[in-house]
Design a protein around this motif. Structure first.
Motif, PDB file in Angstrom:
ATOM      1  N   MET A   1       0.846  -1.205   0.000  1.00 35.38           N
ATOM      2  CA  MET A   1       0.000   0.000   0.000  1.00 35.38           C
ATOM      3  C   MET A   1       0.871   1.241   0.000  1.00 35.38           C
ATOM      4  SD  MET A   1      -2.891  -1.097   2.809  1.00 35.38           S
ATOM      5  CE  MET A   1      -3.961   0.322   2.560  1.00 35.38           C
ATOM      6  N   ASN A   2       0.390   2.275  -0.695  1.00 35.51           N
ATOM      7  CA  ASN A   2       1.114   3.535  -0.643  1.00 35.51           C
ATOM      8  C   ASN A   2       0.476   4.458   0.381  1.00 35.51           C
ATOM      9  OD1 ASN A   2      -1.018   5.092  -1.902  1.00 35.51           O
ATOM     10  ND2 ASN A   2      -0.409   4.209  -3.857  1.00 35.51           N
ATOM     11  N   ALA A   3       1.073   5.630   0.560  1.00 35.13           N
ATOM     12  CA  ALA A   3       0.656   6.532   1.634  1.00 35.13           C
ATOM     13  C   ALA A   3      -0.787   6.988   1.476  1.00 35.13           C
ATOM     14  CB  ALA A   3       1.594   7.737   1.668  1.00 35.13           C
ATOM     15  N   VAL A   4      -1.208   7.235   0.244  1.00 34.55           N
ATOM     16  CA  VAL A   4      -2.580   7.695   0.013  1.00 34.55           C
ATOM     17  C   VAL A   4      -3.582   6.600   0.373  1.00 34.55           C
ATOM     18  CG1 VAL A   4      -4.210   8.349  -1.792  1.00 34.55           C
ATOM     19  CG2 VAL A   4      -1.976   9.432  -1.692  1.00 34.55           C
ATOM     20  N   GLU A   5      -3.286   5.365  -0.038  1.00 36.32           N
ATOM     21  CA  GLU A   5      -4.184   4.255   0.287  1.00 36.32           C
ATOM     22  C   GLU A   5      -4.270   4.032   1.793  1.00 36.32           C
ATOM     23  OE1 GLU A   5      -3.364   1.585  -3.749  1.00 36.32           O
ATOM     24  OE2 GLU A   5      -2.061   1.417  -2.000  1.00 36.32           O
ATOM     25  N   ILE A   6      -3.151   4.199   2.474  1.00 34.61           N
ATOM     26  CA  ILE A   6      -3.137   4.039   3.927  1.00 34.61           C
ATOM     27  C   ILE A   6      -3.989   5.121   4.582  1.00 34.61           C
ATOM     28  CG2 ILE A   6      -1.655   4.231   5.969  1.00 34.61           C
ATOM     29  CD1 ILE A   6       0.538   2.833   4.252  1.00 34.61           C
ATOM     30  N   GLU A   7      -3.842   6.344   4.102  1.00 28.89           N
ATOM     31  CA  GLU A   7      -4.632   7.450   4.673  1.00 28.89           C
ATOM     32  C   GLU A   7      -6.118   7.178   4.510  1.00 28.89           C
ATOM     33  OE1 GLU A   7      -7.065  10.725   5.128  1.00 28.89           O
ATOM     34  OE2 GLU A   7      -6.686   9.927   3.112  1.00 28.89           O
ATOM     35  N   GLU A   8      -6.508   6.678   3.347  1.00 30.58           N
ATOM     36  CA  GLU A   8      -7.919   6.378   3.107  1.00 30.58           C
ATOM     37  C   GLU A   8      -8.407   5.303   4.072  1.00 30.58           C
ATOM     38  OE1 GLU A   8      -8.211   5.282  -0.981  1.00 30.58           O
ATOM     39  OE2 GLU A   8      -7.920   7.309  -1.740  1.00 30.58           O
ATOM     40  N   ALA A   9      -7.610   4.274   4.233  1.00 33.65           N
ATOM     41  CA  ALA A   9      -8.007   3.170   5.113  1.00 33.65           C
ATOM     42  C   ALA A   9      -8.108   3.621   6.569  1.00 33.65           C
ATOM     43  CB  ALA A   9      -7.010   2.022   4.978  1.00 33.65           C
ATOM     44  N   ILE A  10      -7.154   4.433   7.011  1.00 30.04           N
ATOM     45  CA  ILE A  10      -7.165   4.923   8.390  1.00 30.04           C
ATOM     46  C   ILE A  10      -8.347   5.876   8.624  1.00 30.04           C
ATOM     47  CG2 ILE A  10      -5.932   6.506   9.940  1.00 30.04           C
ATOM     48  CD1 ILE A  10      -4.918   3.696  10.141  1.00 30.04           C
ATOM     49  N   SER A  11      -8.629   6.734   7.659  1.00 26.38           N
ATOM     50  CA  SER A  11      -9.768   7.651   7.791  1.00 26.38           C
ATOM     51  C   SER A  11     -11.075   6.876   7.869  1.00 26.38           C
ATOM     52  CB  SER A  11      -9.802   8.628   6.609  1.00 26.38           C
ATOM     53  OG  SER A  11      -8.688   9.481   6.645  1.00 26.38           O
ATOM     54  N   LEU A  12     -11.189   5.835   7.070  1.00 29.13           N
ATOM     55  CA  LEU A  12     -12.397   5.009   7.104  1.00 29.13           C
ATOM     56  C   LEU A  12     -12.531   4.319   8.455  1.00 29.13           C
ATOM     57  CD1 LEU A  12     -14.791   3.897   5.470  1.00 29.13           C
ATOM     58  CD2 LEU A  12     -13.306   2.012   4.742  1.00 29.13           C
ATOM     59  N   LEU A  13     -11.422   3.830   8.998  1.00 28.69           N
ATOM     60  CA  LEU A  13     -11.447   3.182  10.310  1.00 28.69           C
ATOM     61  C   LEU A  13     -11.902   4.162  11.389  1.00 28.69           C
ATOM     62  CD1 LEU A  13     -10.801   0.790  12.187  1.00 28.69           C
ATOM     63  CD2 LEU A  13      -8.424   1.572  12.227  1.00 28.69           C
ATOM     64  N   ALA A  14     -11.442   5.410  11.321  1.00 33.55           N
ATOM     65  CA  ALA A  14     -11.810   6.412  12.331  1.00 33.55           C
ATOM     66  C   ALA A  14     -13.293   6.756  12.286  1.00 33.55           C
ATOM     67  CB  ALA A  14     -10.971   7.672  12.136  1.00 33.55           C
ATOM     68  N   GLU A  15     -13.902   6.595  11.116  1.00 28.48           N
ATOM     69  CA  GLU A  15     -15.322   6.929  10.962  1.00 28.48           C
ATOM     70  C   GLU A  15     -16.236   5.812  11.467  1.00 28.48           C
ATOM     71  OE1 GLU A  15     -15.756   7.664   6.823  1.00 28.48           O
ATOM     72  OE2 GLU A  15     -14.582   9.524   6.849  1.00 28.48           O
ATOM     73  N   GLN A  16     -15.718   4.592  11.562  1.00 25.11           N
ATOM     74  CA  GLN A  16     -16.547   3.450  11.946  1.00 25.11           C
ATOM     75  C   GLN A  16     -16.671   3.349  13.467  1.00 25.11           C
ATOM     76  OE1 GLN A  16     -14.430   0.268  10.052  1.00 25.11           O
ATOM     77  NE2 GLN A  16     -15.312   0.672   8.028  1.00 25.11           N
ATOM     78  N   PRO A  17     -17.723   2.692  13.958  1.00 18.81           N
ATOM     79  CA  PRO A  17     -17.873   2.514  15.414  1.00 18.81           C
ATOM     80  C   PRO A  17     -16.671   1.782  15.999  1.00 18.81           C
ATOM     81  CG  PRO A  17     -19.890   1.907  14.250  1.00 18.81           C
ATOM     82  CD  PRO A  17     -18.849   2.117  13.196  1.00 18.81           C
ATOM     83  N   PHE A  18     -16.282   2.192  17.186  1.00 16.04           N
ATOM     84  CA  PHE A  18     -15.122   1.605  17.847  1.00 16.04           C
ATOM     85  C   PHE A  18     -15.501   0.249  18.442  1.00 16.04           C
ATOM     86  CE2 PHE A  18     -12.577   1.122  21.813  1.00 16.04           C
ATOM     87  CZ  PHE A  18     -11.330   0.976  21.212  1.00 16.04           C
ATOM     88  N   VAL A  19     -14.806  -0.795  17.974  1.00 15.07           N
ATOM     89  CA  VAL A  19     -15.013  -2.145  18.513  1.00 15.07           C
ATOM     90  C   VAL A  19     -13.700  -2.564  19.160  1.00 15.07           C
ATOM     91  CG1 VAL A  19     -15.634  -4.533  18.012  1.00 15.07           C
ATOM     92  CG2 VAL A  19     -16.639  -2.667  16.658  1.00 15.07           C
ATOM     93  N   PRO A  20     -13.631  -2.565  20.498  1.00 13.86           N
ATOM     94  CA  PRO A  20     -12.349  -2.779  21.198  1.00 13.86           C
ATOM     95  C   PRO A  20     -11.589  -4.020  20.754  1.00 13.86           C
ATOM     96  CG  PRO A  20     -14.036  -2.084  22.745  1.00 13.86           C
ATOM     97  CD  PRO A  20     -14.738  -2.306  21.443  1.00 13.86           C
ATOM     98  N   THR A  21     -12.305  -5.143  20.621  1.00 13.01           N
ATOM     99  CA  THR A  21     -11.594  -6.384  20.292  1.00 13.01           C
ATOM    100  C   THR A  21     -11.072  -6.399  18.854  1.00 13.01           C
ATOM    101  OG1 THR A  21     -13.708  -7.391  19.702  1.00 13.01           O
ATOM    102  CG2 THR A  21     -12.894  -7.750  21.959  1.00 13.01           C
ATOM    103  N   GLU A  22     -11.671  -5.596  17.984  1.00 16.75           N
ATOM    104  CA  GLU A  22     -11.293  -5.601  16.571  1.00 16.75           C
ATOM    105  C   GLU A  22     -10.312  -4.497  16.199  1.00 16.75           C
ATOM    106  OE1 GLU A  22     -12.062  -7.771  14.013  1.00 16.75           O
ATOM    107  OE2 GLU A  22     -12.676  -8.936  15.765  1.00 16.75           O
ATOM    108  N   PHE A  23     -10.240  -3.447  17.023  1.00 13.48           N
ATOM    109  CA  PHE A  23      -9.444  -2.281  16.634  1.00 13.48           C
ATOM    110  C   PHE A  23      -7.985  -2.606  16.294  1.00 13.48           C
ATOM    111  CE2 PHE A  23      -6.398   0.997  17.752  1.00 13.48           C
ATOM    112  CZ  PHE A  23      -6.743   1.985  16.836  1.00 13.48           C
ATOM    113  N   PRO A  24      -7.245  -3.364  17.128  1.00 11.31           N
ATOM    114  CA  PRO A  24      -5.827  -3.591  16.806  1.00 11.31           C
ATOM    115  C   PRO A  24      -5.623  -4.230  15.431  1.00 11.31           C
ATOM    116  CG  PRO A  24      -6.290  -4.273  19.047  1.00 11.31           C
ATOM    117  CD  PRO A  24      -7.615  -4.015  18.400  1.00 11.31           C
ATOM    118  N   TYR A  25      -6.499  -5.186  15.100  1.00 14.70           N
ATOM    119  CA  TYR A  25      -6.353  -5.891  13.833  1.00 14.70           C
ATOM    120  C   TYR A  25      -6.754  -5.002  12.666  1.00 14.70           C
ATOM    121  CZ  TYR A  25      -6.315  -9.566  17.305  1.00 14.70           C
ATOM    122  OH  TYR A  25      -6.025 -10.328  18.409  1.00 14.70           O
TER     123      TYR A  25
END
Length: 912
Positions: A1-25
């Motif tokens: 993955m390049n930096a732009v793809e990583i940013e997109e993935a991280i931004s999407l993760l931040a928008e989703q509900p926080f699930v403690p057991t799933e967050f690290p993965y």
């Protein structure tokens, strides 16, 4: 993955509900970890965390999810964890879904923010994806975020408007993108009087189904190209009249806008809601350029040239001198005024400007110096005397040129904001000046004097207008005539084998016959020769980032004598180093920086890893105080045994066998064994692999063909050779049982790889017996002496070969005619020969102790056996004492001695 793809993935993760057991993965997955890696961590096989709720990835990160309110103490527990130390985790991360804390374990750098904002710090974690980032990118992660959003919008618009993907319409699409960038920047920086004016207008006035979004945007663009006094007669819409008149040709011409889908409209609004005050024109241009380039979009987010690297060019070229003059002025009003006038007349010219990085950095640095002058003179509110039209460029691609101009405009506004305040910055920003100072064209065809005319004259620039689709020829004078011209940049480098016929023709045109042939010249040399001619007519200096190949190997003899001549000199240089890009694949080329100017008495400077060596002269190999150029030689110039190329199969695979093929063949047809020999090439010898080959003498060919498998393979060879377009290869079809080139000799042979990693502390080689055929990917020294092996295996020879043979990327490229035949060796006494022979024996014995370790294993810089390293150092000491009676202090001293000796030896006779 390049930096732009990583940013997109991280931004999407931040928008989703926080699930403690799933967050690290999910976090690790966002940084490119594969499903199998995540699965192993989930099952606990690879998760060695000793923290409750923790996930530990070896050599990367230790993550822990905790109860609400316990983030700080959880991060502390991660720091104190024994597992963290054992796993060599670089990053620590603790979160409870409300707070987000992280720390770099080695540097101590920390992040503390709300969970919803952690995506803004994705740049901090880029090393998790193998991306070697730099501090500036981490501090300007907005540029990647903006690029990511624009890329989504761009792709969606092209998908829905296929007619805009054609070559004829791509310029219109790129122009549309440039207009959007300006609007986003303007609405967040008060250039548009209302914050968010563009985005909010599109959102309010366009239908939610996006059916009229293109019409609304088109009307905004049309209005910004009409002066307010004429808007009534042009029937502009009332809601669009809030937008200012922009000019600068940015909104002139066609206002046709691609049609939007609901998704594209959503993307547009999302991009507009980013904080565009954070845009960094130093790097944004390079990234946005990739959005509009099909070939580069796959490397999106990798097109960042670090500002420190750009300053390696600009500082010694002229900025250091300006700062020195500022220090010398020491609050003297007259001297400060003279310096300000000097700066205002400096022209910076980048004839391969891309999206304008070098020009933007130069402008910002000069504005910083000008501000300090004004501060010391008590004239802080003065408008800048540094005109943008003093920053000129040539760029082959029109969109990159548009972005370069836009980046300079944004840089000017931001500098005014910093140094003069918002009120004055806004008052003078609009309308934009319509002048164009970035030229679209082929820099090797264009007369540079037409782009950056001689100082002190009224010659004008003739250039196609940049923002209008209708090509016109505006004439632009420099606002401040006279002064100095500095040429800089990072022109394209392409080896002769990678050049198109058109690029080869470009080089012929650029050199105008000043060298015998441009067929083997690197493409970047065209910029050097054009800059030489410009400087000869107009004075000035220039510095380019260049592939280091033009200072190595045959390029030196080809290029430099015709280039430097008697009037120019290398003023400064930085020899080989990695040109840092924001990329998972590090820059694929090792570069040098070379600064050229008219001959002078000024000291010359060699830069190397922060150290500066001052010298009286820098030679073409970027070696101090030596102008020697090493020419390839057919014969050895010292008392050394000759080398030759290995044997070339030219067989289409018919004569070569893998180890498995050989074993199977011998088992099924034992009579084949008499026609087989071991076969080794460069890679085989380094990695410890073994292949075999059919080695059939002319007198054996008839009997050999009676064996079915040999007959089949010989037929393959014949077919391969007859299909060739080369007559020489066709003729070899008459002897299909034999190698195309047979150089093999019986007896002990030293096998030398042509290409090998520069990371090894010594050049690799192995000794083989007469039953082994050396392939043409390697070089062979038949009838070798142990003292030859000792000399080849020395630090002295490595330094010489690395300098005069050159490299391919990060690998040494060895040449017997350049590296071995030219190696200067003092006259050896009987004692010298005996000592070197003993050293060779010790090296071989040390290698044998570690059998069956390969050369790759033995000479790995991280794990080279101590006893082998010791005997090599003993060998170095014996050889270096033969040269000067002691060990050399460094490689620079080694090269000085070698060049001196080479000059003395070659003056005594012709060794060609």
């Amino acid at each position: 993955m390049n930096a732009v793809e990583i940013e997109e993935a991280i931004s999407l993760l931040a928008e989703q509900p926080f699930v403690p057991t799933e967050f690290p993965y999910a976090f690790l997955e966002a940084f490119g970890n594969k499903e199998t890696t995540i699965k192993r961590l989930r099952t606990g096989n690879n998760n060695k965390s000793d923290i409750q709720g923790g996930v530990l990835q070896q050599n990367n990160i230790h993550i822990a999810v905790c109860e609400v309110g316990r983030v700080t103490e959880t991060l502390e527990a991660l720091k104190n964890s024994i597992a963290t130390v054992k796993a060599k985790a670089k990053f620590l991360l603790a979160t409870d879904g409300r707070e987000f804390h992280a720390e770099h374990h080695d540097s101590g750098e920390t992040i503390a923010c709300e969970y919803s904002a952690f995506h803004n710090y994705f740049g901090f974690f880029l090393p998790l994806a193998g991306i070697n980032t730099v501090k500036q990118i981490r501090e300007n992660a907005f540029d990647i975020k903006a690029t990511s959003r624009l890329n989504k919008l761009y792709i969606e618009l092209l998908r829905h408007n296929p007619e805009w993907t054609t070559a004829e319409r791509r310029h219109d699409m790129n122009h549309f993108l440039a207009r959007l960038i300006f609007c986003f920047f303007a609405e967040d920086t008060d250039i548009f009087k209302e914050k968010g004016l563009f985005t909010e207008t599109v959102q309010k006035m366009s239908a939610t189904d996006a059916s009229d979004t293109h019409e609304i945007i088109g009307e905004i663009f049309r209005t910004m190209d009409i002066k307010p006094v004429h808007r009534a007669e042009e029937n502009t819409r009332n809601w669009a009249n809030k937008f200012p008149y922009v000019n600068g040709e940015l909104f002139s011409g066609s206002i046709e806008t691609p049609k939007f889908t609901k998704i594209a409209r959503s993307y547009l609004l999302h991009v507009g809601n980013l904080d565009w005050k954070k845009i960094n024109p130093d790097i944004f241009g390079s990234m946005i350029q990739a959005v509009a380039d099909d070939d580069e979009r796959g490397a999106l987010g990798m097109h960042y040239t670090s500002v420190p690297n750009i300053l390696k060019v600009l500082n010694p070229l002229f900025l250091d001198d300006l700062r020195a003059q500022l220090n010398e002025a020491n609050n003297n009003f007259r001297k400060l005024l003279n310096l300000r006038k000097r700066i205002s007349r400096i022209r910076v010219f980048d004839p391969a400007c891309g999206s304008g990085n070098f020009l933007v950095i130069a402008y910002k640095q000069m504005r910083e110096i000008e501000f300090e002058i004004n501060r010391q003179r008590g004239e802080l509110n003065l408008p800048s005397e540094i005109p943008l039209t003093n920053f000129r460029g040539i760029e082959l691609r029109d969109f990159s040129a548009e972005v370069a101009r836009l980046a300079l405009i944004i840089a000017e506004y931001q500098c005014d904001l910093i140094y003069r305040g918002q009120k004055l910055a806004l008052a003078e920003f609009l309308p934009l000046n319509a002048e164009n100072w970035i030229t679209v064209g082929n820099a090797l065809e264009i007369n540079w004097n037409s782009v950056c005319p001689p100082t002190g004259t009224n010659v004008t620039l003739h250039s196609d207008d940049l923002f209008s689709p209708v090509l016109r020829q505006p004439e632009i004078d420099f606002q401040n005539q006279g002064g100095e011209t500095y040429i800089c940049g990072n022109p394209p480098y392409l080896g002769s084998q990678d050049q198109t016929p058109k690029q080869k023709k470009d080089l012929e045109i650029a050199f105008e016959g000043s060298i015998k042939s441009t067929k083997s010249a690197d493409y970047v040399s065209g910029w050097f020769i054009k800059a030489r001619r410009y400087v000869a007519l107009n004075s000035g200096c220039f510095a380019f980032v260049t592939t280091n190949s033009i200072c190595q190997g045959r390029q030196v003899e080809l290029f430099w004598p015709a280039f430097l001549k008697s009037d120019l000199e290398i003023r400064f240089a930085e020899p080989s180093f990695l040109w840092s890009n924001l990329a998972t694949k590090k820059a694929a080329v090792i570069v040098s920086i070379i600064g050229i100017g008219p001959k002078s008495q000024l000291p010359k400077k060699l830069f190397d890893n922060g150290h500066v060596l001052t010298t009286g002269y820098i030679g073409p190999y970027l070696v101090p105080d030596h102008d020697t150029i090493v020419s390839s030689s057919r014969n050895v110039i010292s008392d050394l045994t000759s080398m030759t190329n290995g044997s070339m199969p030219n067989d289409g695979g018919g004569l070569l066998l893998s180890s498995n093929e050989y074993r199977y063949l011998i088992a099924s047809q034992p009579q084949v064994a008499k026609y087989c020999r071991k076969f080794l090439g460069s890679a085989d010898s380094i990695q410890g692999d073994l292949r075999y080959c059919l080695w059939i003498g002319d007198e054996e060919s008839i009997d050999a063909k009676n064996i079915p498998e040999i007959a089949r393979r010989i037929d393959l060879v014949s077919e391969h050779r007859l299909k060739s377009s080369r007559p020489e290869t066709n003729s070899l079809a008459s002897i299909p049982y034999a190698f195309g080139e047979r150089r093999h000799k019986e007896g002990i042979t030293l096998l030398i790889p042509r290409h090998s990693s520069e990371k090894r502390p010594y050049l690799p080689s192995i000794i083989v017996d007469g039953s082994t055929v050396v392939g043409d990917s390697a070089i062979a020294m038949y009838d070798m002496r142990l003292l030859d092996f000792a000399i080849y295996s020395s630090k002295m020879h490595l330094v010489w070969a690395a300098t005069v043979c050159g490299k391919i990327k990060e690998d040494y490229r060895y040449s017997n005619t350049l590296g071995w035949n030219t190696f200067p060796l003092p006259t050896l006494t009987a004692k010298n020969r005996s000592d070197l022979t003993d050293c060779a024996k010790e090296i071989l014995i040390a290698r044998e102790r570690h059998f069956p370790a390969s050369i790759a294993d033995l000479y790995d810089p991280e794990s080279m056996p101590d006893d082998l390293r010791y005997v090599h150092e003993q060998n170095d000491e014996v050889l270096e004492r033969i040269y000067i009676g002691r060990r050399f202090k460094n490689d620079t001293e080694r090269l000085e001695k070698l060049f001196d000796l080479y000059t003395k030896i070659t003056k005594k006779g012709n060794f060609k």
